[in-house]
Design a protein around this motif. Structure first.
Motif, PDB file in Angstrom:
ATOM      1  N   TRP A 208       0.823  -1.209   0.000  1.00  0.00           N
ATOM      2  CA  TRP A 208       0.000   0.000   0.000  1.00  0.00           C
ATOM      3  C   TRP A 208       0.848   1.245   0.000  1.00  0.00           C
ATOM      4  O   TRP A 208       2.041   1.220   0.298  1.00  0.00           O
ATOM      5  CB  TRP A 208      -0.899   0.013   1.235  1.00  0.00           C
ATOM      6  CG  TRP A 208      -0.158   0.231   2.528  1.00  0.00           C
ATOM      7  CD1 TRP A 208       0.902  -0.504   3.010  1.00  0.00           C
ATOM      8  CD2 TRP A 208      -0.411   1.260   3.496  1.00  0.00           C
ATOM      9  NE1 TRP A 208       1.298   0.010   4.220  1.00  0.00           N
ATOM     10  CE2 TRP A 208       0.520   1.083   4.547  1.00  0.00           C
ATOM     11  CE3 TRP A 208      -1.354   2.292   3.575  1.00  0.00           C
ATOM     12  CZ2 TRP A 208       0.544   1.926   5.670  1.00  0.00           C
ATOM     13  CZ3 TRP A 208      -1.336   3.127   4.694  1.00  0.00           C
ATOM     14  CH2 TRP A 208      -0.386   2.932   5.720  1.00  0.00           C
ATOM     15  N   TYR A 209       0.199   2.322  -0.350  1.00  0.00           N
ATOM     16  CA  TYR A 209       0.766   3.649  -0.194  1.00  0.00           C
ATOM     17  C   TYR A 209      -0.341   4.455   0.470  1.00  0.00           C
ATOM     18  O   TYR A 209      -1.482   4.412   0.012  1.00  0.00           O
ATOM     19  CB  TYR A 209       1.150   4.244  -1.554  1.00  0.00           C
ATOM     20  CG  TYR A 209       1.898   5.534  -1.435  1.00  0.00           C
ATOM     21  CD1 TYR A 209       3.201   5.558  -0.934  1.00  0.00           C
ATOM     22  CD2 TYR A 209       1.307   6.746  -1.791  1.00  0.00           C
ATOM     23  CE1 TYR A 209       3.889   6.749  -0.801  1.00  0.00           C
ATOM     24  CE2 TYR A 209       2.007   7.943  -1.665  1.00  0.00           C
ATOM     25  CZ  TYR A 209       3.294   7.932  -1.167  1.00  0.00           C
ATOM     26  OH  TYR A 209       3.976   9.126  -1.035  1.00  0.00           O
TER      27      TYR A 209
ATOM     28  N   ALA B 128       4.735   0.737   0.235  1.00  0.00           N
ATOM     29  CA  ALA B 128       5.455   0.966  -1.014  1.00  0.00           C
ATOM     30  C   ALA B 128       5.810   2.441  -1.159  1.00  0.00           C
ATOM     31  O   ALA B 128       5.317   3.286  -0.414  1.00  0.00           O
ATOM     32  CB  ALA B 128       4.604   0.511  -2.189  1.00  0.00           C
ATOM     33  N   GLU B 129       6.635   2.732  -2.149  1.00  0.00           N
ATOM     34  CA  GLU B 129       7.034   4.117  -2.392  1.00  0.00           C
ATOM     35  C   GLU B 129       5.950   4.889  -3.126  1.00  0.00           C
ATOM     36  O   GLU B 129       5.925   6.117  -3.106  1.00  0.00           O
ATOM     37  CB  GLU B 129       8.336   4.172  -3.188  1.00  0.00           C
ATOM     38  CG  GLU B 129       8.330   3.428  -4.522  1.00  0.00           C
ATOM     39  CD  GLU B 129       8.743   1.968  -4.376  1.00  0.00           C
ATOM     40  OE1 GLU B 129       8.446   1.350  -3.327  1.00  0.00           O
ATOM     41  OE2 GLU B 129       9.354   1.436  -5.319  1.00  0.00           O
ATOM     42  N   ASP B 130       5.058   4.183  -3.788  1.00  0.00           N
ATOM     43  CA  ASP B 130       3.910   4.833  -4.427  1.00  0.00           C
ATOM     44  C   ASP B 130       2.931   3.750  -4.875  1.00  0.00           C
ATOM     45  O   ASP B 130       3.169   2.555  -4.642  1.00  0.00           O
ATOM     46  CB  ASP B 130       4.339   5.712  -5.616  1.00  0.00           C
ATOM     47  CG  ASP B 130       5.033   4.920  -6.717  1.00  0.00           C
ATOM     48  OD1 ASP B 130       4.875   3.683  -6.783  1.00  0.00           O
ATOM     49  OD2 ASP B 130       5.756   5.544  -7.521  1.00  0.00           O
ATOM     50  N   GLU B 131       1.850   4.148  -5.521  1.00  0.00           N
ATOM     51  CA  GLU B 131       0.830   3.177  -5.893  1.00  0.00           C
ATOM     52  C   GLU B 131       1.275   2.279  -7.034  1.00  0.00           C
ATOM     53  O   GLU B 131       0.858   1.125  -7.126  1.00  0.00           O
ATOM     54  CB  GLU B 131      -0.472   3.888  -6.264  1.00  0.00           C
ATOM     55  CG  GLU B 131      -1.200   4.487  -5.077  1.00  0.00           C
ATOM     56  CD  GLU B 131      -0.705   5.861  -4.713  1.00  0.00           C
ATOM     57  OE1 GLU B 131       0.290   6.325  -5.302  1.00  0.00           O
ATOM     58  OE2 GLU B 131      -1.323   6.496  -3.840  1.00  0.00           O
ATOM     59  N   LEU B 132       2.118   2.792  -7.916  1.00  0.00           N
ATOM     60  CA  LEU B 132       2.596   1.930  -9.004  1.00  0.00           C
ATOM     61  C   LEU B 132       3.336   0.750  -8.412  1.00  0.00           C
ATOM     62  O   LEU B 132       3.135  -0.400  -8.809  1.00  0.00           O
ATOM     63  CB  LEU B 132       3.508   2.717  -9.948  1.00  0.00           C
ATOM     64  CG  LEU B 132       2.858   3.796 -10.808  1.00  0.00           C
ATOM     65  CD1 LEU B 132       2.750   5.103 -10.054  1.00  0.00           C
ATOM     66  CD2 LEU B 132       3.612   3.994 -12.096  1.00  0.00           C
ATOM     67  N   ALA B 133       4.178   1.041  -7.434  1.00  0.00           N
ATOM     68  CA  ALA B 133       4.951  -0.027  -6.797  1.00  0.00           C
ATOM     69  C   ALA B 133       4.018  -0.961  -6.028  1.00  0.00           C
ATOM     70  O   ALA B 133       4.195  -2.184  -6.060  1.00  0.00           O
ATOM     71  CB  ALA B 133       5.999   0.575  -5.874  1.00  0.00           C
TER      72      ALA B 133
ATOM     73  N   LEU C  74      -2.934   5.711 -11.135  1.00  0.00           N
ATOM     74  CA  LEU C  74      -1.502   5.426 -11.223  1.00  0.00           C
ATOM     75  C   LEU C  74      -1.214   3.952 -11.464  1.00  0.00           C
ATOM     76  O   LEU C  74      -0.187   3.584 -12.017  1.00  0.00           O
ATOM     77  CB  LEU C  74      -0.800   5.888  -9.947  1.00  0.00           C
ATOM     78  CG  LEU C  74      -0.683   7.396  -9.792  1.00  0.00           C
ATOM     79  CD1 LEU C  74      -0.203   7.769  -8.400  1.00  0.00           C
ATOM     80  CD2 LEU C  74       0.275   7.961 -10.840  1.00  0.00           C
TER      81      LEU C  74
END
Ligand SMILES: Cc1ncc(C[n+]2csc(CCOP(=O)(O)OP(=O)(O)O)c2C)c(N)n1
Ligand SMILES: Cc1ncc(C[n+]2csc(CCOP(=O)(O)OP(=O)(O)O)c2C)c(N)n1
Ligand code: SF4
Ligand code: SF4
Ligand SMILES: [Mg+2]
Ligand SMILES: [Mg+2]
Lengths: 605, 351, 351, 605
Positions: free
Chosen positions: D232-233, D268-273, D299
């Protein structure tokens, strides 16, 4: 007309080679030679997603009647790639011809009695003639040009001129290339009865026409539109749009004295950044755009929704390729229509433009910027790999020097002098479009751009009523957009008919040809070619005027048909999809068969 | 949030800057951040620096991403256009804005979450492009607006309010930026107004991407004992590696310094950045020396502040691109469009 | 592309490894890259290293993004599952794979475009998480698959095939990774098979994120004079900062080294990484020393290779998370689901 | 029933405070006290996107008939926030009551004769009673609980018990809080005639019911589904899903002996990750999910298309908030329906699940994983801020211990022993679903996952026929999905009717209440509540059975109506949108008015 006559200036020449071997220029020469003979031609690349060593094909359709869609047959195959020989042989249409390099024996088991196989020892000829090893390899690709010229009766003088033009820089090379061509030419003349019944014959079919690919036309269009900022991240098949923009900027935008550049191209770190750059530049008043393909649009989705809600003009060029995901980057499809129409989360909708050929790519590129600034919203120019990377014969591009860009509702200091107080998001004209100011000009015009809730003044809000007011005003703007996008092009059959066809973009050529074929079968059809979204009144009228409307498109799910269903009433059930989505450009036969079969099934039912 | 109208009382005898503007003319709307939030002190420093530099409000653009820190642009210079973009994407919008109008003074305000997590790629590439802007990170080691999760700048060993200690290495924006090729990198503390104002001025004057990593404690989620981003911890562990002084073109460099301990950098506009070094053999103009210095002190648990690296010679985006000096948005259509005749000529080659 | 079946000739008397497998058992399908592409030499090194380590093919997973480099996983160990993800996102998929099954040996192959442009954020955070994997960047300074645009690792001054020189600072994955807190960072050259094989083995053995930056010339777009990523340039300017030797648990450290010039690092599994240093006062176990060394040589236009930094003590993702030793995907549903009674008990607090 | 009687156990209590002042626990106490008195209650937060110092509201609806949607009226307002006093005063319904802190005089100009204003000097009382400064401020928020308890006749013993429970850890605090409560309680009793006609009365309406929010239920559901990896982000309003998953894992998933964790949560570092992590974990055979909100889905779009085409099971939880863009993160909407249905470029389509309340959030979380693994595709669980972050009274969650997860078609070594050769994408069962293997198990099961063109064997392809074969098989799988998603819930009116209503998710409560109101007006309606997409046969039948079908939803563009139009035939024109999209939960009145007005207009027409 006689059987032979029928094959003059009406044939498909396909050349199978290996990528990275420089066959592109040889193929281009054949293409251009036919064009200069006045014969309508279309050239299509089928290349791999790879840099060197894999099969690649170039297909030239010559057609005296000007039908330029993919024919779906092969009259002359030049099989230079042993790796695909079997496949290439199989693809030749009955009565057709296959030319191959007979230096090495071809596989014995492969036989076809319904075609003529012509062996030309190209490698042998080159090896004997040229001493330098590198030349020997390069030249065999030039040599087949000679053989084909002889077989199809292509004007050698034209070929020579073409060589001189392309090697204008290094004239020394002309001789060698010409020798290679003559090797193939002479061999063919001596060993076969030239020309073949399938052949070229000078005519006057290309007056006022040029050869160009869609991506070059878009790059050029953006220069003519006055775009100064281009942001991009390389992705096939859109890369050549920015290559072209760069090239034409170098030609037209370097200050004669200082050499200063009147443009700024930013190779971004990814598509998200490219979108942000486009927004930032348009925000400060510079026309900016980004070319990309499907994966890029997916990645830009968040920013696209921001631009919709914050109302920032922006131009997104999507050169569509086969999806989903990475899909087939070097094959064509019209598969991002739904995505672009409603890209991003929340309630969003975006205008789209659908060029059908490179000439329209040029015109609609300019239109895209006018629409984006007038509507203060992201606008999508949807082309595809077929239009973008193939060689098209189109009417010469024209430009009206009296054209001035529509920068939309922008207030400068002088305007601000005249007003009490500037507010960003209040609709004073009733068209749903509000006034903006540009940074760097006047503190009285200062406002805060945000993707978070804001009221009609542009102030942050979490208030239910204030939020809703802005969202409803955006719907008014959407109605305005319907009147501003270019209207659909409608062409009616000579006879009255209840059958309609709707298509767009690169499907146009197949439909045009199919309509004539259907007419010949006694099936008249009216045709509406969409050029923009949202749909104007003319589209609804057309749908209402017909009992059955065939929607022709190049995707699996009938995406444009979906948009027609969504944005109209009382017509959904007369829409019939005709789909082609295997990655190759749609041929006319697909449309003819689709319509005939549907009509047959109706009779049956 | 900016809906609360802020009373601008005009105190008699307030000082005016070169433009005849009062400091309050550089203020924005009332902050809605928590009382005591470090970000608000940074806002105050920005107001003072911009006022002292006498920058015309309309020449300024303020950009940010999303976060408590990213609300900052609403709180200063209401006469400047602002752009509150999406999370982590401020640098790309700033790139576009500067591409379209290179005369604008760009200030980007971001957070450690905004720049070191979701925005790490854009952070890196704004630096690589050497985009001419002031890039300010309000660094509190947490995601404030989403209620206090650790960010990528949380140090190993730093504890969350609920007690769990972070065990991952922290992304140190200063060291990372220098290693990536930043041309101007400074670090400061929201509690050190004077240093911050000087660095902001120097950063704005620097012709390239000026990165300021400003420790800015989050009083609500990361100011407790055990946090390495608290007011107390920062005060205790920071030391000024260089005392920075920005000397505008007009004024004279008056103070005298002992040789060796001072570096004076002249910028293209003739102004100077004067650096008084705490450690003679630290050379803020050499990447190798700067990185060694920073890491050496990181190992000791110290937080070096001040201007830590500068190379004023590296070309910024437009210098690299060879863009016209005049802002692109100023060019008239006639200067951009080749016209019909050119189009006809061009197409001769397409037959 | 993997459709071309590759003939696997079984030469008599080929050596077998501990699993009784031949080197060809570690090969994949036929490469479709350009003849002479550096990436193919790296593939060969991977095959050799994995064979020598006698890793069971099914215990391995191969992941990549998009690019010529990212096609590499198709070309080795066809008996291992492969995941060709989207551009720049390999690290996140590897994170998930390792989260779900920590016993898998993860090899991620990426490119300079894939990891330093679009994937820069994921690159940074795989490192920060210290994800237990071998992260290999096939670095050629260009975007090969899209026909040769400069990537973020293109050095200032390096010229494109058409002649224009890059003027932006290059993102140096090695220095950046160390500054960001990488626990294992090495650099090598596709043309130096022995060094590469040793580093690959050490990287796989390292209990954390092992980053290998491998200069891998693009013969089609970036191997010309003027390029700083060409075979010729790399051969001329590289120097081996540390000669790396990986000594598995079983074997003995035989060679004798003069004190001071050697560092021997023992890994959790008892194996050793032995580093013979070119320069006595370079300490690859200290961030400050490693960065100083790398930047010093970068200033001189030199390319240090070998293992440049290692800290084998930093905990990897699962150690930090305290995850069960047994792979999560192995747990039976009964071991994961609390059941009806627990749910009833829990809900007493919801009334 | 009598006017007064009618106001017993049927009222809306709204409390206006400042966020970050700890009023949440005070409000929770009132909510829970009413619940324990056996009165059906629903509590809704209206909070700012900010951490401290801005206005926040908590609205409790008590309703003896169990209507739990937002009532859209206020009977008792507790106005603790001077900043919003004016707005709060105006919001009280005629005949209602307003309680405020009379320590300071309220603005004179504000008057209302149609309501009763009750001043309680809360600050004064606390300042006199408590010496510690901090306590004085904290306690005035507790004190109003006492005043309200007196006015509404809330059982003090229950309040005391609640205090003891919540301060079980630090019992010392109970006394102080109780004193504060008594300050307000006694003052109210002494100065006003308590209870008010609007009041609570113990009843037995909550047997077998619990209080829970949807995000907690999803977190718990994922634990019960056997999910082991959560990525998650942080993003409002989805953050509390992962908070809950973490909490319940700590409760249920720590190894009793070793303390080892049988789960792995990655911030995570962002939603893509986060999306990539979910794909990677599911690929190796661990159930994994990610909770997010609209911007996150945008994203994740690229990865979602990858998962669709590479056929990787994955669960995406979207707690919808007001869009577009950043929108209003702390307000509710159902605005990501279209996005999730067709997320990503190319031809893609995804199953969705629509829980209507926290109880269904729990059940459908489990269902989501079964569907994802059975269909080998991304599945979307669409909740929203109203369900996710508000306090709902729902039937106790139940669990069947005999349940075993459906892991879908997975082959292990034993299966591979039995087969010639494993291929990944060949449909041997005719349901469009093919067999997969898991990494780490068997070299014979090794295959290559890719988002680029692949054939039925899983081998890379650029071949037109091979590509199309896989894409068409995915449509077969889509048909299979129609039979697997949970069927819609249909409830019919006692009387036959031609009027249908379709709704989903958090709009359910408003529709249920509206139908009773309409029935009372003599307008019977049948109701279909969607729980899944694609639509099953029952949905089409329902549409066909009615002349007019009202589609009730909380977005501007009628997104579910759009899906109904797209995925059905011959019904588009009977669909009528009833929309509520200002960010507040939809009230029954919106549905009643919408339907009545439409019927009226039809009569008029
Ligand atoms: C795409 C997206 N993901 C997540 C969020 C939620 N979000 C808002 S602010 C924030 C983090 C802010 O942290 P930081 O940048 O450090 O700012 P701070 O609040 O600490 O000053 C997050 C995750 C968002 N707004 N957009
Ligand atoms: C989202 C997305 N954007 C762009 C592309 C196009 N693309 C494919 S590979 C590539 C760059 C590859 O460069 P690098 O990682 O250095 O690999 P190389 O080919 O040089 O080995 C790009 C931009 C893509 N596939 N996906
Ligand atoms: S939550 Fe932290 S960062 Fe955000 S405003 Fe409050 S103190 Fe500042
Ligand atoms: S283009 Fe360059 S990187 Fe790609 S395969 Fe060829 S040589 Fe290798
Ligand atoms: Mg922060
Ligand atoms: Mg590369």
């Amino acid at each position: 007309m006689s059987a032979t006559q029928s094959r003059v200036n009406d044939f498909v020449l396909k050349i199978a080679t290996v990528n990275g071997t420089g066959s592109a220029s040889a193929n281009g020469m054949l293409m251009k030679a036919l064009f200069r003979m006045g014969i309508p031609v279309a050239g299509k690349n089928m290349f791999p997603s790879n840099i060197q060593g894999l099969p690649t094909w170039y297909e030239i359709r010559a057609n005296r009647d000007g039908y330029m869609s993919r024919a779906g047959r092969v009259d002359i195959m030049v099989a230079m790639n042993a790796q695909t020989y079997k496949k290439d042989l199989a693809e030749v249409s009955p009565g057709g011809f296959l030319v191959y390099d007979s230096t090495w024996p071809r596989e014995r088991d492969l036989k076809r009695d319904d075609i003529t196989v012509l062996g030309v020892p190209l490698s042998k000829l080159c090896n004997e003639h040229f001493s330098v090893a590198r030349l020997r390899i390069l030249m065999k690709n030039v040599a087949y040009v000679g053989a084909v010229a002889a077989l199809l009766d292509i004007d050698l003088d034209i070929v020579r001129t073409l060589l001189e033009e392309s090697f204008a820089a290094k004239p020394k090379l002309v001789e060698g290339n010409l020798q290679a061509i003559m090797l193939g030419y002479d061999y063919a003349r001596e060993n076969f009865t030239c020309p073949l019944p399938v052949r070229a014959e000078a005519m006057n079919g290309n007056a006022g026409q040029i050869l160009i690919d869609g991506n070059a036309a878009i790059g050029l269009g953006c220069v003519y539109a006055g775009a100064t900022v281009g942001a991009w991240y390389p992705i096939t098949p859109s890369t050549s749009v920015m290559d072209a923009f760069t090239h034409y900027c170098e030609v037209f935008r370097h200050d004669p004295e200082t050499g200063e550049k009147r443009y700024c191209i930013v190779q971004a770190e990814d598509e998200l950044a490219a979108a942000g750059i486009v927004l930032g530049a348009n925000w400060v008043g510079a026309r900016a755009f980004t070319p990309t393909s499907g994966p890029g649009i997916s990645l830009m989705s968040e920013f696209i929704g921001f631009a919709y809600y914050a109302e920032i003009p922006s131009v997104f060029v999507d050169i569509q390729r086969v999806g989903p995901s990475t899909g087939m980057p070097t094959r064509t499809q019209q598969c991002d229509v739904m995505l672009c129409a409603y890209a991003s989360h929340g309630d969003t909708r975006h205008p789209m433009l659908f060029p059908a050929n490179p000439a329209e790519c040029f015109d609609l590129s300019v239109k895209a910027f006018d629409l984006a600034e007038r509507l203060q919203t992201p606008v999508f120019l949807l082309s595809d790999l077929d239009i973008g990377m193939n060689d098209w014969r189109v009417p010469e591009l024209s430009w009206d020097n009296s054209y001035r860009p529509d920068r939309g509702k922008v207030l400068g200091p002088a305007d601000l002098d005249k007003m009490e107080k500037f507010v960003r998001y209040t609709d004073t004209d009733g068209d749903g479009i509000t006034y903006r100011t540009l940074p760097g000009e006047d503190p009285r015009g200062a406002y805060f751009v945000r993707g978070s809730g804001h009221n009609s003044k542009g102030v942050y809000t979490e208030d239910a009523v204030e939020y809703q007011e802005v969202m409803e005003r955006l719907l008014v703007k959407w109605d305005t957009a319907k009147k501003l996008v270019p209207p659909a092009v409608i062409s009616r059959a000579k006879k009255p008919t209840r059958l309609g066809i709707v298509a767009y973009g690169s499907s146009d050529g197949a439909v045009v040809e199919a309509r004539d074929k259907l007419m010949a079968q006694g099936i008249p059809t009216n045709y509406l070619r969409l050029r923009g979204f949202p749909f104007g009144a003319e589209v609804l009228d057309f749908l209402h005027q017909h009992d059955t409307v065939f929607v022709v498109e190049q995707n699996r799910d009938g995406q444009m048909k979906s948009l027609l269903k969504l944005e109209t009433n009382n017509v959904a059930d007369k829409l019939v999809s005709i789909l082609h989505f295997n990655g190759l450009p749609i041929p006319a036969a697909c449309v003819v068969d689709g319509i005939s079969q549907h009509l047959a099934s109706e009779v049956a039912a | 949030m900016t809906y609360i109208a802020k009373p601008k009382i005009n105190l008699p005898g307030q000082k005016r800057n070169a433009l005849g503007l009062l400091q309050r003319d550089y203020e924005g709307s009332l902050s809605t951040l928590c009382a005591g939030c470090g970000h608000d002190s940074i806002t105050a420093a920005l107001v003072q620096a911009l006022w002292e530099l006498a920058i015309a409000p309309e020449k300024l653009v303020k950009l940010s991403g999303i976060g408590c820190s990213s609300k900052t642009p609403a709180y200063f210079v209401s006469g400047a256009h602002g752009f509150n973009s999406v999370h982590g994407r401020m640098p790309s919008v700033a790139t576009g804005a500067h591409a379209g109008n290179r005369d604008l003074i760009c200030i980007g305000v971001s957070g450690d979450g905004d720049s070191l997590s979701i925005g790490f790629g854009q952070f890196g590439h704004a630096i690589r492009r050497n985009l001419n802007m002031l890039y300010l990170i309000e660094n509190n080691g947490v995601y404030g607006l989403t209620k206090g999760q650790f960010s990528a700048s949380a140090d190993p060993g730093s504890t969350a309010r609920k007690g769990a200690a972070n065990q991952m290495q922290s992304i140190n924006p200063v060291a990372t930026a220098i290693a990536m090729g930043a041309s101007f990198v400074g670090r400061s503390f929201s509690g050190d107004r004077d240093q911050l104002v000087a660095l902001i001025k120097a950063g704005i004057a620097h012709p390239g991407c000026a990165l300021l990593d400003v420790i800015s404690p989050c009083v609500t989620f990361n100011d407790h004992v055990g946090s390495t981003k608290s007011y107390a911890y920062t005060r205790e562990h920071k030391h000024e590696a260089t005392a920075t002084d920005y000397v505008p073109l007009a004024s004279e460099i008056t103070t005298q310094y002992a040789a060796g301990e001072v570096v004076s950098v002249q910028l293209h506009d003739g102004s100077h950045i004067v650096l008084k070094k705490a450690d003679a053999d630290f050379d803020p103009t050499k990447r190798s020396s700067a990185l060694r210095y920073i890491e050496k002190h990181r190992d000791r648990g110290e937080i070096p502040t001040g201007l830590l690296f500068i190379d004023e010679h590296w070309p910024e985006m437009h210098a690299i691109a060879g863009t016209a000096k005049r802002p692109l948005k100023e060019f008239a259509f006639e200067e951009l469009n080749p016209g019909r005749e050119a189009l006809e000529r061009l197409q001769r080659s397409m037959r």
